[in-house]
Motif scaffolding. Sequence first.
Motif, PDB file in Angstrom:
ATOM      1  N   THR A 152     -17.253   5.092   8.667  1.00 11.88           N
ATOM      2  CA  THR A 152     -16.763   5.083   7.354  1.00 11.88           C
ATOM      3  C   THR A 152     -18.108   5.433   6.546  1.00 11.88           C
ATOM      4  O   THR A 152     -17.825   6.141   5.587  1.00 11.88           O
ATOM      5  CB  THR A 152     -16.672   3.698   7.037  1.00 11.88           C
ATOM      6  OG1 THR A 152     -15.293   3.202   7.861  1.00 11.88           O
ATOM      7  CG2 THR A 152     -15.848   3.636   5.634  1.00 11.88           C
ATOM      8  N   LEU A 177       3.008   3.621   8.027  1.00 12.27           N
ATOM      9  CA  LEU A 177       2.723   4.566   6.594  1.00 12.27           C
ATOM     10  C   LEU A 177       3.229   5.943   6.692  1.00 12.27           C
ATOM     11  O   LEU A 177       4.187   6.222   5.731  1.00 12.27           O
ATOM     12  CB  LEU A 177       1.289   4.215   6.224  1.00 12.27           C
ATOM     13  CG  LEU A 177       0.586   2.927   5.828  1.00 12.27           C
ATOM     14  CD1 LEU A 177      -0.903   3.058   5.578  1.00 12.27           C
ATOM     15  CD2 LEU A 177       1.740   2.358   5.085  1.00 12.27           C
ATOM     16  N   SER A 196       0.905  -1.172   0.067  1.00 13.66           N
ATOM     17  CA  SER A 196      -0.126  -0.113  -0.138  1.00 13.66           C
ATOM     18  C   SER A 196       0.893   1.236   0.104  1.00 13.66           C
ATOM     19  O   SER A 196       0.210   2.397   0.029  1.00 13.66           O
ATOM     20  CB  SER A 196      -0.911   0.141   1.050  1.00 13.66           C
ATOM     21  OG  SER A 196      -0.425  -0.200   2.380  1.00 13.66           O
ATOM     22  N   ASP A 198      -8.910   1.820   8.254  1.00 13.74           N
ATOM     23  CA  ASP A 198      -8.055   2.258   7.273  1.00 13.74           C
ATOM     24  C   ASP A 198      -6.628   1.383   7.488  1.00 13.74           C
ATOM     25  O   ASP A 198      -6.121   0.947   6.626  1.00 13.74           O
ATOM     26  CB  ASP A 198      -7.665   3.727   7.339  1.00 13.74           C
ATOM     27  CG  ASP A 198      -8.765   4.401   6.748  1.00 13.74           C
ATOM     28  OD1 ASP A 198      -9.702   3.847   6.140  1.00 13.74           O
ATOM     29  OD2 ASP A 198      -8.661   5.696   6.944  1.00 13.74           O
ATOM     30  N   ARG A 244     -12.718   4.611  12.015  1.00 22.04           N
ATOM     31  CA  ARG A 244     -12.309   4.950  10.894  1.00 22.04           C
ATOM     32  C   ARG A 244     -10.767   4.767  10.884  1.00 22.04           C
ATOM     33  O   ARG A 244     -10.321   3.859   9.822  1.00 22.04           O
ATOM     34  CB  ARG A 244     -12.567   6.253  10.565  1.00 22.04           C
ATOM     35  CG  ARG A 244     -12.109   6.687   9.325  1.00 22.04           C
ATOM     36  CD  ARG A 244     -13.375   6.609   8.247  1.00 22.04           C
ATOM     37  NE  ARG A 244     -13.024   7.298   7.096  1.00 22.04           N
ATOM     38  CZ  ARG A 244     -13.150   8.697   6.895  1.00 22.04           C
ATOM     39  NH1 ARG A 244     -13.804   9.449   7.735  1.00 22.04           N
ATOM     40  NH2 ARG A 244     -12.903   9.198   5.715  1.00 22.04           N
ATOM     41  N   ILE A 245      -9.867   5.084  11.867  1.00 24.85           N
ATOM     42  CA  ILE A 245      -8.508   4.729  11.989  1.00 24.85           C
ATOM     43  C   ILE A 245      -8.175   3.321  11.561  1.00 24.85           C
ATOM     44  O   ILE A 245      -7.418   2.972  11.123  1.00 24.85           O
ATOM     45  CB  ILE A 245      -8.016   5.465  13.325  1.00 24.85           C
ATOM     46  CG1 ILE A 245      -8.128   6.852  13.131  1.00 24.85           C
ATOM     47  CG2 ILE A 245      -6.510   4.934  13.468  1.00 24.85           C
ATOM     48  CD1 ILE A 245      -7.211   7.494  14.581  1.00 24.85           C
ATOM     49  N   MET A 302      -6.794  -2.280   6.513  1.00 25.62           N
ATOM     50  CA  MET A 302      -6.582  -2.293   4.944  1.00 25.62           C
ATOM     51  C   MET A 302      -5.264  -2.229   4.593  1.00 25.62           C
ATOM     52  O   MET A 302      -4.704  -2.884   3.725  1.00 25.62           O
ATOM     53  CB  MET A 302      -7.371  -1.323   4.302  1.00 25.62           C
ATOM     54  CG  MET A 302      -8.938  -1.388   4.347  1.00 25.62           C
ATOM     55  SD  MET A 302      -9.507  -2.948   4.027  1.00 25.62           S
ATOM     56  CE  MET A 302      -9.933  -2.768   2.422  1.00 25.62           C
ATOM     57  N   ALA A 303      -4.573  -1.380   5.307  1.00 21.76           N
ATOM     58  CA  ALA A 303      -3.192  -0.874   5.011  1.00 21.76           C
ATOM     59  C   ALA A 303      -2.049  -1.901   5.708  1.00 21.76           C
ATOM     60  O   ALA A 303      -0.959  -1.756   5.372  1.00 21.76           O
ATOM     61  CB  ALA A 303      -2.629   0.465   5.036  1.00 21.76           C
ATOM     62  N   GLN A 346     -14.862  11.337  11.560  1.00 17.66           N
ATOM     63  CA  GLN A 346     -13.492  10.926  12.062  1.00 17.66           C
ATOM     64  C   GLN A 346     -13.814  10.138  13.370  1.00 17.66           C
ATOM     65  O   GLN A 346     -14.822  10.015  13.938  1.00 17.66           O
ATOM     66  CB  GLN A 346     -12.882  12.459  12.580  1.00 17.66           C
ATOM     67  CG  GLN A 346     -12.153  13.263  11.588  1.00 17.66           C
ATOM     68  CD  GLN A 346     -11.615  14.559  11.999  1.00 17.66           C
ATOM     69  OE1 GLN A 346     -12.410  15.311  12.751  1.00 17.66           O
ATOM     70  NE2 GLN A 346     -10.394  14.854  11.874  1.00 17.66           N
ATOM     71  N   GLY A 347     -12.654   9.420  13.819  1.00 16.10           N
ATOM     72  CA  GLY A 347     -12.823   8.671  14.990  1.00 16.10           C
ATOM     73  C   GLY A 347     -11.824   7.306  14.938  1.00 16.10           C
ATOM     74  O   GLY A 347     -11.256   7.168  13.833  1.00 16.10           O
TER      75      GLY A 347
END
Lengths: 559, 308
Positions: free
Chosen positions: B252, B83, B37, B265, B261-262, B268-269, B257-258
Amino acid sequence: MYKWTSALLALSFALTLALAACGNNNNNGDGQAASGDASPSAASPSASQADGSPSAAAQGGELTYALATSPDTLDPQRSGLAVAVRVIRTIYDNLVVKLPDNTIKPWLATEWTESEDGLSYTFKLRQDVKFQDGTPFNAEAVKYNYDRILDPATKAANASALLKPYKSAEVIDEYTVKLNLETPSRAFLGNLSQALLGIVSPTAAKKYGDQFGKNPVGTGPFKFVKWEENAEITVERNPDYAWAPEIVDNKGAPYLDRVTFKIAPEEATRIGSVQSGQVLAAETVPPQNIVSLKSNPDFQVLQANTIGLPYTLFINQEHAPWGETKARQALQYGIDNGAIVKTLYLGTYEQAWSALTPGVLGYDASLENAVQPDVDKANALLDEIGWKKGADGIREKDGKKLTLRYVDGSPNREKRNDIAAIIQQQLKKIGIDTEVVITKDILTEVYTNSNYDLYGNSQVNGDPNALSAFYHTAPKGALGNLSKVSDPEIDQWLEQGAVEKDDAKRAELYKKVQQRIKDEAIILPIYVFPYTVAASKSVQGLKFDLLGYPLFNDVSLAK
Amino acid sequence: MFKAVTGRILSSLLVIVGSSALVFVIMYLLPGDPVASMIDVSSASPETIANLRHQLGIDRPFLLQLADYFGKLLRGDFGQSVLNSEPVLPKIAKHFPATLALAACSAAVSVIVGVLLGVLSAIHRNKPIDLIARIVGLLGISMPAFWTGILLLLIFSVRLGWFPAMGSHGWRTLVLPALTLGLIGAGFIVRMVRNSMLEVIGDAFVVTLRAKGLSERAVMYRHALRNALIPAVTMIGVLAGEMLAGTVVIETVFSRQGIGRIIADAIMAKDLPVVQGVILFSSLVYVVVNLLVDLSYAVIDPRVRRSA
């Protein structure tokens, strides 16, 4: 009696806590709304401003633009995501710009000469350019930038690939810089126009180091204001801007006061926000919404095909029987790509026909419609090489079933998993048993272990030399050649193409490559990806660069 | 009493460490590579990839990585995102308030709607209100959050334009997400309160109260309801977990924000330190809430107090 009072007390305490939390937020919210910051009224200040001056190209206003994912960094030289480039393009400029007709024009450089041996370029730079932090733009700044990309500490993996074969830079005088190359390269000059090679402020890059990506400074039409993670990124008009490239009309500072990029991963939310007026524009519109939005007079759908390598299925020649041309041709005839593209994208994506997309120098338009699906022909080809249908309809040879391992990534980007499902059905008709493997670990499965017969990939790139990474015989285990093709003639054409100075001759070389790729059925080209934007009718002047990235220089808000 | 509390706290710690180690193992075993990613692997050389993996420290043996992780954790170092080198703890601290606001408001919606409908449906058993309550209960627990979310969004944001479809500033952005998430909790609570209310109404003491000549109103709201509500307090603990888990989807869908969500993400990465940090933090929150709920029984219910 007592006990129940305490029970109720505890419950009401919990409730009060919960409500207090909401209450606090209410207060915050009112404050926010009063300052007109992030509420749905965001669009209205701009609308009312535009009322004052109803002429075209109205000055001022805020464009709210919903992005599908969050940028990784706003340091162009470290980024690897297309979504980051949409923002990066607003903050930074490049030395040169590439126009849709593939000619290269001045931007931060006014003119340039190439040495006879093709090993160096000398650029004359604009003398009126300043970075947004006041740092003067000059030859030193250019040298600093390209050396920064080469420095491993910068971790500029994608940018350094684009900058190849850059070796060093020499400052000739304050506004003249000479770039030296390891080997001649026809792609080099064009690559300098790519956003990932945008010029950053040396002062800011040194000052912020690792955190420059959160504090970006360039020479571009917009200045960075703030980045609220997972929520929004704001850039504002750079009033000093006066060096826009030929690709836009407005050479000076942008008309908009600011652009706010909102990050909205869920597509229903993103498109819904445009429809409800919470944002003025949103990117990456699903095909079904494109169709309905186009018929709505309040909205417009803007579309720019990306260029480079289309989404292509690579057939792994190292796995039997796919090393045989006839086996691959059977796939070419057995798969009805036209039906796939029409079914999944409802006519909003264009079908791909070649290893390159239209728009790239040397694209061979004669390949369009050259291969038509033909199940009988596909069956005959497989019969010819000894794969006979068994009782279950699956072909066999020497007691082995004809299987195909189709690997695709997760999540289902651009409905690629659905393509796999349709192809699985289509190949059953010609007696091939397709195993579809959806995995997150493409790096291991595909690039490290080569455990696939079919795998799809695409690349946005403005130069046909992009073909080299995918079709040139792989030098000691390079990862790009997914078909594992090794054809001395293709190699030769690609090598000549990389250095040929005459564009017409260059185009011919790449046409030969594309022709051979089709004749040998090395790949199955699937679709050309269109970058799509749904916008309110009031958004005017949104343009796209050669690679399909949005340009906000000419945007104004009408009515 | 003191002994019981210490025991609870110690076992809570065990839960936190255990869940964090478990997540580390799961994330390690999951396919995927953060390098994929970060760069375009098709035009990168194997050396570039190997170098990057080395820089990230993900080419080391598993046990070494695990030991390193817990070693740093003991020193209060949550690590940094692979990242973008952002420290994990400040990242969580920055995004947690938005999640807390969402979870708290959702819990409030759950409790208010759930208790109200649950009581009404038990009292007016087999009347229209009972039917409505049962439907809400059924829908609440069976509809997936992302589906309810998108449905509410299409109606109240796109069609009616009452509430924004995205964002995390201002109470108006909180309404639809809190309603979506709150309905799930309300579904559970309606069913539970209804059942326990019906049970209490059938109890002998209710008959006694009626015989005593108390008004039906007093019997129901002053006596039966109070007995029926005890399980609802337990639900708050369970709900805390539901709400935290629900934010992953809701944040999502509504682009809020929150920390949900973090973590989405980060998964996924394959950004392991961030995933770890959020899991650790969430399990801490969950354990603390449940500890408080457990301890509150002693305050609320005299039977618990006496037995302890």
